[in-house]
Design a protein around this motif. Sequence first.
Motif: not given
Length: 261
Positions: A218-233
């Motif tokens: 779950r932590t890695e998934l959240e971190r991956q989602q956060t990284e993807e959101r940051k990357h898309s931004e």
Amino acid sequence: MVATAASESLLKYVIPVLVSKKTDRKSLKARPLKLSTQQPPLSGPVPPPPKPRSLPVDANRQQDDEILNSLFPPREWEEEDQLWVQHVSTMPCTRTDMVNLQGQLDARLQQRQALETGICPVRRDLYSQYFDELIRQVTIHCAERGIQLLRVRDEIRMTVAAYQTLVESSTAFGLRKALQEQKGQADMENRISDLEREKQDLEQQVNEQKAKFEAVERTELERQQTEERKHSEEIQLLKRNIQQLKVTSHDRTEPLCSSRV
């Protein structure tokens, strides 16, 4: 009235005879016999010794009695400081005696509650007495035949004793094996309990590892989602910057073109 053991046996005995008393033995020890070495004088003529008479019938009877006593030794016991001896009967048996003997056997079997089938020491003892009485009756009429029947009886007793020893050893072996099985079963139950506890501990460790894995996932998934959101931004920001740069460069190029014209 002396109570004898013959009434308890199917083998026929005669009336017991009193051999000695304790008081008689003491008196014999206190007053030993004294034999005189002097012979009394002879007052008259000496009579001739009696001639021995041949008694073949009595000799044969005595021999048969000795054989019978050797087959069935006399009983001896002490009662009230008295020594009693009882010999086996030498009287032949009639048909009525045999009928009575059979009735006594049936009555003793019922009285002593002998088992009808299977191994029963009571029935074996009574039939052994019954067989001894039959041997006694046969020996009175024919000593040789009685001796052969005695051999048959001894052989049967040895065979039964061998089987009894075999049964006892088999029973002891079975008991030892049963005790070993019980001990092995107890050890196996303890081993099973230890393995069950070990299994529970391992299952608990597996559950803990699963929980840790799910938490990390779950932590890695959240971190991956956060990284993807940051990357898309960042991508959107870069795209806007590029668009702005394009607009700015286009605005700058248009005055130059008009001035040249």
